[in-house]
Enzyme design. Sequence first.
Site, mmCIF file in Angstrom:
data_model
loop_
_atom_site.group_PDB
_atom_site.id
_atom_site.type_symbol
_atom_site.label_atom_id
_atom_site.label_comp_id
_atom_site.label_asym_id
_atom_site.label_seq_id
_atom_site.Cartn_x
_atom_site.Cartn_y
_atom_site.Cartn_z
ATOM 1 N N CYS A 166 0.883 -1.128 -0.010
ATOM 2 C CA CYS A 166 0.014 0.160 0.184
ATOM 3 C C CYS A 166 0.612 1.130 0.006
ATOM 4 O O CYS A 166 0.389 2.673 -0.304
ATOM 5 C CB CYS A 166 -1.066 0.011 1.132
ATOM 6 S SG CYS A 166 -2.585 -1.835 1.249
ATOM 7 N N HIS A 306 -1.521 7.936 6.748
ATOM 8 C CA HIS A 306 -2.021 6.962 5.615
ATOM 9 C C HIS A 306 -3.676 6.264 6.052
ATOM 10 O O HIS A 306 -4.046 5.567 5.532
ATOM 11 C CB HIS A 306 -1.010 5.897 6.123
ATOM 12 C CG HIS A 306 -1.780 4.297 5.460
ATOM 13 N ND1 HIS A 306 -1.425 4.098 4.219
ATOM 14 C CD2 HIS A 306 -1.830 2.995 6.158
ATOM 15 C CE1 HIS A 306 -1.798 2.857 4.051
ATOM 16 N NE2 HIS A 306 -1.974 2.161 5.742
ATOM 17 N N GLU A 317 0.392 4.976 13.981
ATOM 18 C CA GLU A 317 0.145 6.152 12.729
ATOM 19 C C GLU A 317 0.189 7.175 14.225
ATOM 20 O O GLU A 317 1.226 8.569 13.751
ATOM 21 C CB GLU A 317 0.095 5.808 12.126
ATOM 22 C CG GLU A 317 -0.039 7.724 10.795
ATOM 23 C CD GLU A 317 -0.525 7.974 9.604
ATOM 24 O OE1 GLU A 317 0.273 8.073 8.532
ATOM 25 O OE2 GLU A 317 -1.732 6.819 9.385
ATOM 26 N N LYS A 337 -8.741 8.545 3.329
ATOM 27 C CA LYS A 337 -9.421 7.632 2.647
ATOM 28 C C LYS A 337 -11.256 7.568 3.597
ATOM 29 O O LYS A 337 -11.918 6.178 3.726
ATOM 30 C CB LYS A 337 -8.837 6.052 3.412
ATOM 31 C CG LYS A 337 -6.685 5.903 2.394
ATOM 32 C CD LYS A 337 -6.315 4.638 3.014
ATOM 33 C CE LYS A 337 -5.362 4.370 2.469
ATOM 34 N NZ LYS A 337 -4.498 5.809 3.209
ATOM 35 N N HIS A 342 -9.663 2.549 0.954
ATOM 36 C CA HIS A 342 -8.466 2.186 0.630
ATOM 37 C C HIS A 342 -8.226 1.764 -0.986
ATOM 38 O O HIS A 342 -8.679 0.786 -1.214
ATOM 39 C CB HIS A 342 -8.316 1.417 1.640
ATOM 40 C CG HIS A 342 -6.310 1.431 1.903
ATOM 41 N ND1 HIS A 342 -5.694 1.752 0.780
ATOM 42 C CD2 HIS A 342 -5.222 0.464 2.645
ATOM 43 C CE1 HIS A 342 -4.237 1.871 1.433
ATOM 44 N NE2 HIS A 342 -4.372 0.848 2.056
ATOM 45 N N PHE A 403 2.016 -3.436 3.557
ATOM 46 C CA PHE A 403 2.274 -4.727 4.498
ATOM 47 C C PHE A 403 3.413 -5.311 3.905
ATOM 48 O O PHE A 403 4.161 -5.164 2.679
ATOM 49 C CB PHE A 403 1.215 -6.226 3.647
ATOM 50 C CG PHE A 403 0.314 -5.998 4.031
ATOM 51 C CD1 PHE A 403 -0.849 -4.820 4.764
ATOM 52 C CD2 PHE A 403 -0.832 -7.188 3.593
ATOM 53 C CE1 PHE A 403 -1.599 -5.536 6.023
ATOM 54 C CE2 PHE A 403 -2.427 -7.251 3.816
ATOM 55 C CZ PHE A 403 -2.506 -6.259 5.060
#
Length: 417
Positions: A166, A306, A317, A337, A342, A403
């Site tokens: 991502c 994010h 985060e 998002k 996403h 990931f």
Amino acid sequence: MPDLKRVVVTGVGALTPIGNDAAGFGRALVAGVSGAAPITRFDAAKFKTRFACELKGFDPLGHFERSEIRKYDPFTQYALVAADEAIRHAELNFDHLNRNRIGVIWGSGAGGLLTLQEQISEFAQGDGTPRFNPFFGAKMIVDIAAGVISIKYGLRGLNYATVSACATSTTALLDAFNYIRWGKAEVLISGGSEAPINETGIGSYNALRALSTRNETPATASRPFDVSRDGFVVGEGAGALVLEEYEHARRRGTPILAEVVGGGMAADAYHLTGTHPEGEGAYLSMQAALDDASLHAAQIDYLNAHATSTGLGDASELRAIERVFGPAPHLHISATKSMTGHLLGAAGAVEAIACVLAVQQDVIPPTINTTQTDAGFASQLHLTLGRPAYRPVEYAMSNSFGFGGHTATLILKKFVA
């Protein structure tokens, strides 16, 4: 080392669940529009999650011949549409430019996932004879979108794909930024595309327990920072930016939208899919980006987080943001998002466009759907909930994490000649 070149943004293109071009995307962001709705791509009745952020009103026949549609997986179709808009926006006339110095760096987290699903399914349901589509391999591989864009426009410069889950399209943009400032290219079309709304995509993320299951209220399911967040909402689409060496853009006389001034990449080095509890990789990439741009944290006006609406991810985060920025009453944070869902490998490019719009228009898009923030989040952070914030934005930062622990951060600046 020779002096580094200035790098500017001269065009953007967006194909998103809340707008099929950059202008429509920007209007929807400021208006706080949700792109989430029940899935129409396939019958999702048996799945734990039955909604997603699909494109609305997108018909590939409006952009491609039927023969092209047969050759291109949806992720490549999305890439071509967004790249074409960005190229037109940048007023690029390749006949009057050196195509050897113009290239494409494009990313996708999963590539031709639908193509892979269809071909394996057909094989499994057949008589065991391997009768695969001759375009199978070329439709599926992640680098094919970059290749097809270069073929369409005859661009013979740098051409490759990035993959960092991502963080993919932010990584692509950072590579493009570096190659141009190092003098290795004059123009690069960069970004990312993703087409994961199919049985394989939804099923795999359900198996990870990563998706929201608010099937009765999909429009409010993506709720970053909210105490009741229960997972992310899958989105699809593409974002494209034309990055250009400043003097090259100035000679062409094209309008300049923003300047890219820094970036950083790092790794959590912690877990296959989970983020470091203290956001170690996020902290390192944000700090690296600030150092690269020779900026202090207090100079950043807007941070596009994010923030996917997962329990651990959002919290880690914000811990990293607190570590970088400290008490930051000047800093507005938002999670777009909450509107787009996403977009996985395409998320970073789409969110970079949101940052371009922020520095251009002095407006910070809101985080929607969040009504009660987690008690563990610092109260002094401006999460820009519910409504946009209108204020001067000189510097905007965008975070992308993936990931495997990949982290990437990009910093954009309001353009001043």
